[in-house]
Design a protein around this motif. Structure first.
Motif, mmCIF file in Angstrom:
data_model
loop_
_atom_site.group_PDB
_atom_site.id
_atom_site.type_symbol
_atom_site.label_atom_id
_atom_site.label_comp_id
_atom_site.label_asym_id
_atom_site.label_seq_id
_atom_site.Cartn_x
_atom_site.Cartn_y
_atom_site.Cartn_z
ATOM 1 N N CYS A 66 54.188 -64.622 -26.003
ATOM 2 C CA CYS A 66 53.502 -64.322 -24.741
ATOM 3 C C CYS A 66 53.344 -62.811 -24.574
ATOM 4 C CB CYS A 66 54.281 -64.892 -23.555
ATOM 5 S SG CYS A 66 54.318 -66.697 -23.488
ATOM 6 N N VAL A 67 52.166 -62.396 -24.151
ATOM 7 C CA VAL A 67 51.881 -60.982 -23.926
ATOM 8 C C VAL A 67 51.209 -60.843 -22.565
ATOM 9 C CG1 VAL A 67 50.568 -58.961 -24.672
ATOM 10 C CG2 VAL A 67 51.628 -60.460 -26.378
ATOM 11 N N VAL A 68 51.788 -60.019 -21.701
ATOM 12 C CA VAL A 68 51.202 -59.746 -20.392
ATOM 13 C C VAL A 68 50.259 -58.550 -20.532
ATOM 14 C CG1 VAL A 68 51.651 -59.065 -18.012
ATOM 15 C CG2 VAL A 68 53.192 -60.672 -19.160
ATOM 16 N N VAL A 71 48.907 -62.531 -15.794
ATOM 17 C CA VAL A 71 50.115 -63.116 -15.205
ATOM 18 C C VAL A 71 50.401 -64.413 -15.960
ATOM 19 C CG1 VAL A 71 51.190 -64.089 -13.147
ATOM 20 C CG2 VAL A 71 49.611 -62.159 -12.930
ATOM 21 N N ILE A 72 51.642 -64.601 -16.386
ATOM 22 C CA ILE A 72 52.020 -65.827 -17.090
ATOM 23 C C ILE A 72 53.054 -66.573 -16.264
ATOM 24 C CG2 ILE A 72 53.032 -66.803 -19.189
ATOM 25 C CD1 ILE A 72 51.961 -64.423 -20.737
ATOM 26 N N LYS A 73 52.736 -67.795 -15.875
ATOM 27 C CA LYS A 73 53.647 -68.600 -15.068
ATOM 28 C C LYS A 73 54.918 -68.908 -15.866
ATOM 29 C CE LYS A 73 52.338 -70.570 -11.649
ATOM 30 N NZ LYS A 73 52.457 -70.295 -10.201
ATOM 31 N N ARG A 85 43.222 -65.178 -17.385
ATOM 32 C CA ARG A 85 43.538 -64.295 -16.260
ATOM 33 C C ARG A 85 44.905 -64.679 -15.707
ATOM 34 N NH1 ARG A 85 42.209 -64.689 -10.862
ATOM 35 N NH2 ARG A 85 40.909 -66.500 -11.304
ATOM 36 N N ARG A 86 45.100 -65.978 -15.505
ATOM 37 C CA ARG A 86 46.402 -66.515 -15.108
ATOM 38 C C ARG A 86 46.855 -67.481 -16.189
ATOM 39 N NH1 ARG A 86 48.362 -66.216 -10.092
ATOM 40 N NH2 ARG A 86 49.331 -68.269 -10.300
ATOM 41 N N GLY A 87 47.987 -67.197 -16.794
ATOM 42 C CA GLY A 87 48.483 -68.029 -17.882
ATOM 43 C C GLY A 87 49.269 -69.214 -17.359
ATOM 44 N N GLU A 88 48.716 -70.412 -17.516
ATOM 45 C CA GLU A 88 49.372 -71.633 -17.063
ATOM 46 C C GLU A 88 49.520 -72.617 -18.234
ATOM 47 O OE1 GLU A 88 47.595 -73.145 -13.518
ATOM 48 O OE2 GLU A 88 47.601 -71.193 -12.517
#
Length: 219
Positions: free
Chosen positions: A200-202, A184-186, A150-153
């Motif tokens: 990376c894919v949003v 969401v990717i930080k 859900r949140r990319g960290e």
């Protein structure tokens, strides 16, 4: 689970070779047959390991772990300081939150979101260190491992990196590309992923569901 603290030297012999000089380390032998070598630093990633299916042959001073491909992890033991066995029982596995689980389901249904010509191999692709969210093939037939958050960290990138290192040991799959997909990717996670060759894919949750967001949009 068996944990052995020992002064040892480790040599990996196979498609690649690696050498760890004599030092104090933790040897982890899991019920699934995998053997991992850890140090007291370097975060949670093992220094070297052998994934199942493999077998361990123990001599007094040498452990030899071998897989079906003939690769060997040879652990030369100088001194054993601690040797503990414990039955951990059956692990229920990591439970994803509802949004991540639904994102996985939706992306599997609309796998071409990742690119034209992509096809789904399966969801929850099993590995010795846990399931990969999605395994797919690109337009050229290459293997692609997809980790969904859900949140990319950074921890998600590290998780996918471990999967890729393991999957790329399988000659039937290698080379395996990585895709880190999240709503969401930080920025730090994106930099780390791209440095490791991971795309990376949003993901747009509403678009995948086929609905529009209630939020106001400028464009």
């Amino acid at each position: 689970m068996r944990l052995v603290v020992a002064r040892c030297q480790v040599d990996y012999v196979g498609r690649l070779t690696a050498h760890l000089p004599m030092a104090n380390r933790v040897l982890m032998v899991k019920a699934d047959g995998s053997v991992l070598v850890h140090s007291d630093g370097g975060s949670y990633k093992p220094l070297n390991w052998m994934s199942p299916p493999c077998w361990l042959i123990e001599d007094p001073d040498v452990w030899t772990v071998q897989n079906k491909a003939g690769e060997k992890l040879v652990i030369t033991i100088d001194e054993v300081m601690h040797d503990l066995k414990h039955d951990l029982g059956v692990d229920p596995g990591l439970q994803k939150d509802g949004v991540e689980a639904h994102l996985q389901e939706l992306l599997a249904e609309h796998i071409k979101t990742l690119g034209d010509g992509y096809t789904l191999v399966r969801r929850e692709y099993p590995t010795a260190i846990g399931p990969v969210d999605i395994m797919a093939r690109d337009a050229d037939g290459g293997s692609v491992a997809v980790e969904i958050k859900r949140r990319g960290e950074i921890d998600g990138v590290e998780q996918l990196t471990r999967y890729l290192e393991l999957l790329n040991r399988d000659p039937l799959l290698a080379p395996v590309q990585g895709v880190f997909a999240a709503q969401v990717i930080k920025p730090q996670a994106r930099v780390l992923a791209e440095d490791r060759g991971i795309r990376c894919v949003v993901l747009d949750y509403d678009a995948l569901r086929g609905t529009d967001s209630d939020e106001f949009r400028l464009f």
